[in-house]
Design an enzyme around this catalytic site. Sequence first.
Site, short mmCIF file in Angstrom:
data_model
loop_
_atom_site.label_atom_id
_atom_site.label_comp_id
_atom_site.label_asym_id
_atom_site.label_seq_id
_atom_site.Cartn_x
_atom_site.Cartn_y
_atom_site.Cartn_z
N HIS A 25 0.86 -1.19 0.00
CA HIS A 25 0.00 0.00 0.00
C HIS A 25 0.90 1.24 0.00
CE1 HIS A 25 -3.82 2.06 1.87
NE2 HIS A 25 -3.17 2.87 1.05
N HIS A 205 -9.58 0.77 -1.28
CA HIS A 205 -9.56 1.44 0.02
C HIS A 205 -10.97 1.33 0.61
CE1 HIS A 205 -5.81 3.07 -1.35
NE2 HIS A 205 -5.69 3.92 -0.35
N GLU A 208 -11.19 3.37 5.91
CA GLU A 208 -10.12 4.26 6.40
C GLU A 208 -10.81 5.30 7.29
OE1 GLU A 208 -8.15 6.52 3.30
OE2 GLU A 208 -6.58 7.26 4.66
N ASP A 286 1.66 4.02 2.69
CA ASP A 286 0.61 4.87 2.10
C ASP A 286 1.20 6.01 1.27
OD1 ASP A 286 -2.03 5.30 1.49
OD2 ASP A 286 -2.57 6.22 3.39
N ASP A 287 1.54 7.13 1.91
CA ASP A 287 2.09 8.30 1.22
C ASP A 287 3.29 8.80 2.02
OD1 ASP A 287 -0.14 8.85 -0.90
OD2 ASP A 287 -1.19 8.53 0.99
N1 HPA Z 1 -6.74 7.26 1.07
C1 HPA Z 1 -7.41 7.52 -0.04
N2 HPA Z 1 -6.84 7.98 -1.14
C2 HPA Z 1 -5.53 8.18 -1.14
C3 HPA Z 1 -4.77 7.93 -0.03
C4 HPA Z 1 -5.41 7.44 1.14
O1 HPA Z 1 -4.81 7.18 2.20
N3 HPA Z 1 -3.50 8.25 -0.36
C5 HPA Z 1 -3.50 8.66 -1.65
N4 HPA Z 1 -4.74 8.61 -2.13
ZN ZN Z 2 -3.89 4.70 0.46
#
Ligand code: HPA
Ligand code: ZN
Length: 349
Positions: A25, A205, A208, A286-287
């Site tokens: 991810h 996703h 979250e 994630d990012d």
């Molecule tokens: N959630 C949803 N979209 C996204 C995310 C995330 O954590 N990171 C990049 N796009």
């Molecule tokens: Zn993500």
Amino acid sequence: MFKVHPVASDRLPQLLRAMPKAELHIHIEGSLEPEMIFALAQRNGVALPYASVEALRAAYAFTDLQSFLDIYYAGASVLLKEQDFYDMAWAYFEKAKADNVVRAELFFDPQTHTARGVSMETVITGLRRACTDAGTKLGISADLILCFLRHLSEDDAFATLEQALPFRDRFIGVGLDSSEVGHPPEKFTRVFGRCRELGLHLVAHAGEEGPPAYIWSALDLLKVQRIDHGVQSARDPALMARLAKERIPLTVCPLSNQKLCVFPDLKDHNLRQLLDAGLCVTINSDDPAYFGGYINDNFLQTFAALHLSTQDAWTLAHNSLQASFAPESEQRRWVHALKETFERFVEHD
Ligand code: HPA
Ligand code: ZN
């Protein structure tokens, strides 16, 4: 379950860094560090609404998912050429190598780029070339997963799929990302059905920020093989039981959850609860350029905050390798290397 001997707590961080692991991810556009955003902006003559790297970094104070996405899409606007996509992914792979990632499945968001006039071919060619080089030069097995932006329409997703089909052999699956609440998985049932017919792997996703109902519909309507995030499943015991029974992997991203205020304090993260309930949990970044750490930072900070054990380390790394979409023969090789790493640490304890 492989029984591991606990290593001394002061050596656990070293083991966490050393263990071979899969990253399942990671949004590749989320690996764009501020320094590279500025370098690419200059290279491509793109104007940025921030005066400096420091000013941009200072804007990374998020309150929820949307507050992050607004800045994340702005950052991606500097990507124009095939080489830009290559450079971004290559910078990630070098970091992944240092973290002992042996397998990486990269999400990318083509709609963010095609909407600005960048062609699908440019995006996929640059990213795929970096994946190939990751294999030959770094020994990292890497593949691409195309994500549909859920705040856009299903028709838009279908059009994106059409644009990507000439490059069908260069990505292995599709996912669903962007603004979750108000855009439930069922909005994309038909396009995921089509992707399933095409033999693509499916992930989404869900849970979250959104409710457990979104995880149910991702499983039952989209028929996904993994759930990205999924931390809200803890609110629904029946869902927890199903995820455990069917061993549906969750790609959890602790530092992301902290920075987007899902769990403002990492000590309150429910990852241990998910693990203890027998779910197939994995740890991911994630990012990473936006959330303050790559995959090993996620491991180290989560283990420290939740007092996780050597056994948990084994389970999380093993889960990540098994939950990957790599061939089983490769998975077995990595599991063997994982065992060797654990044995090395125990012997020297
Ligand atoms: N959630 C949803 N979209 C996204 C995310 C995330 O954590 N990171 C990049 N796009
Ligand atoms: Zn993500």
